[in-house]
Design an enzyme around this catalytic site. Sequence first.
Site, PDB file in Angstrom:
ATOM      1  N   TYR A  26       1.050  -0.997  -0.066  1.00 25.28           N
ATOM      2  CA  TYR A  26       0.042  -0.022   0.102  1.00 25.28           C
ATOM      3  C   TYR A  26       1.069   1.164  -0.107  1.00 25.28           C
ATOM      4  O   TYR A  26       1.875   1.298   0.902  1.00 25.28           O
ATOM      5  CB  TYR A  26      -1.014   0.032   1.371  1.00 25.28           C
ATOM      6  N   ASP A  85       8.931   2.784  -0.514  1.00 21.21           N
ATOM      7  CA  ASP A  85       8.216   3.582   0.281  1.00 21.21           C
ATOM      8  C   ASP A  85       8.443   3.084   1.754  1.00 21.21           C
ATOM      9  O   ASP A  85       8.119   2.297   2.308  1.00 21.21           O
ATOM     10  CB  ASP A  85       6.772   3.120   0.046  1.00 21.21           C
ATOM     11  N   LYS A 142       4.379   9.305   8.712  1.00 22.53           N
ATOM     12  CA  LYS A 142       4.288   8.678  10.015  1.00 22.53           C
ATOM     13  C   LYS A 142       5.357   9.293  11.243  1.00 22.53           C
ATOM     14  O   LYS A 142       5.138  10.196  11.528  1.00 22.53           O
ATOM     15  CB  LYS A 142       4.224   7.435   9.841  1.00 22.53           C
TER      16      LYS A 142
HETATM   17  N1  PMP Z   1       2.692   4.042   2.215  1.00 23.98           N
HETATM   18  C1  PMP Z   1       2.655   3.240   3.392  1.00 23.98           C
HETATM   19  C2  PMP Z   1       3.659   2.104   3.411  1.00 23.98           C
HETATM   20  C3  PMP Z   1       1.902   3.201   4.300  1.00 23.98           C
HETATM   21  O1  PMP Z   1       1.576   2.345   5.119  1.00 23.98           O
HETATM   22  C4  PMP Z   1       0.704   4.400   4.093  1.00 23.98           C
HETATM   23  C5  PMP Z   1      -0.241   4.425   5.394  1.00 23.98           C
HETATM   24  N2  PMP Z   1      -0.495   3.631   5.929  1.00 23.98           N
HETATM   25  C6  PMP Z   1       0.826   5.256   3.159  1.00 23.98           C
HETATM   26  C7  PMP Z   1       1.811   4.994   2.321  1.00 23.98           C
HETATM   27  C8  PMP Z   1      -0.001   6.485   3.100  1.00 23.98           C
HETATM   28  O2  PMP Z   1       0.057   7.349   4.105  1.00 23.98           O
HETATM   29  P1  PMP Z   1      -1.046   8.221   4.539  1.00 23.98           P
HETATM   30  O3  PMP Z   1      -2.086   7.554   5.252  1.00 23.98           O
HETATM   31  O4  PMP Z   1      -0.306   9.070   5.427  1.00 23.98           O
HETATM   32  O5  PMP Z   1      -1.482   8.952   3.248  1.00 23.98           O
END
Ligand code: PMP
Length: 432
Positions: free
Chosen positions: A146, A241, A269
């Site tokens: 994701y 990511d 995060k």
């Molecule tokens: N990339 C990863 C690996 C994530 O875990 C998340 C959110 N859980 C995102 C992108 C998206 O981040 P956001 O919820 O701050 O938009």
Amino acid sequence: MARVTARSEELFQEALRRFPGGVNSPVRAFKAVGGDPFIVARGEGPYLFDVDGNRYVDYIMSWGPLVLGHAHPKVVAAVTRQLQLGTSYGAPAEPELELARIIQEAMPNLEKIRFVSSGTEAGMSVLRLARAFTGRTKIIKFHGCYHGHADALLVKAGSGVLTLGLPDSPGVPADVAGNTLTAHYNDLDSVARLFEENRGQIAAVIVEPVPGNAGLLTPRAGFLEGLREISDQEGALLIFDEVMTGFRVHPGGAQTLYQVRPDLTMLAKVIGGGLPVGAFGGRKDIMSMIAPEGPVYQAGTLSGNPLAMAGGIATVSGWLEGDTFARAERIAKRIAEEFRELSLELGIPLQAASVGTMFGFFFNDAPVVTFADAQRSDLARFRTFFSRCLDRGVYFAPSQFEAGFVSITHEGEALEHTLRVMKDVLHEMSQE
Ligand code: PMP
């Protein structure tokens, strides 16, 4: 051991009328485990307290950011101080530099960096940049990873998309989704095949180096190195990511832990310590294409927001102090070990692992290496385990396909309580 949940239920009924599904992000719903989410009143250290006064040891920690625990006094003080100086300027300010210095020292591959307000924004921005830099359109992502909810990345996505069983989202135009090719994590051949079939057309490979959105998966020896190699051979960019893994699996992220250098990195995060933030960065020659230095447009009213910067500076600097990370790492390791030991002792098929301060467990009788392995987990067993832990004050993520997150404050009583509850619940389950 039923909890009192009257006030939570009443508020959630109202929430259902006001918000789709009663929540403002799908992973907060209890769709996969049944029942309704509790409504939070406050957080303190490793604990969440709900509006009925129940206390939970929290292993979600805002889905990763809160490495120092809820409402850490240093973070509260830093954000309060900044609040008094103004909430947003729309002009450059020093806290942006201070947080960038900390990040770039820990992750030197981010030669240049741009702050945004979420991981999603980081994802959509790196894609645009990778396409502009390479002059190519297609990207490769992995089943179960994701990267936020930008159109091009909502193909075979993990996290809530996976939990809700929505492999692809309606509303994403076919011609956008068609440029997103999907490979299998930990399977280099699946990546090589896509490159072969799309020679000269692939702009980037984007990967969660340690996926946390399909449950926790770990890279096979040579997998990340292989991605680096094949991307180089094919003239594609490699994007890590590290929204989840940044400062979590290692103080320098997965790229430091595994010594593989991505061209671009996404963060969010932890670097905001629980305030809305995201960032992307990487090779200077690529990042220089971002406006106003270059022609690739990317902007944000609240980008580099001083409150978020203050939260991030306090959180990351506290996290990197002394042996804090190493101590937190031991907590995650201890939980994974306990799952494995109880599994052997009680004959319940369980797989568990930790990487840095993230942990994961699957009700599964075979090692979980790929996303397909994860999907063969026993979801009914997970539901039972989740609900009984919750009733006893331990809050794991409400889905088999999410990772667990610890903070430094989980040491001591919170961890002891968790280990006791895990043992009791798995014991009960083994006798049914
Ligand atoms: N990339 C990863 C690996 C994530 O875990 C998340 C959110 N859980 C995102 C992108 C998206 O981040 P956001 O919820 O701050 O938009």
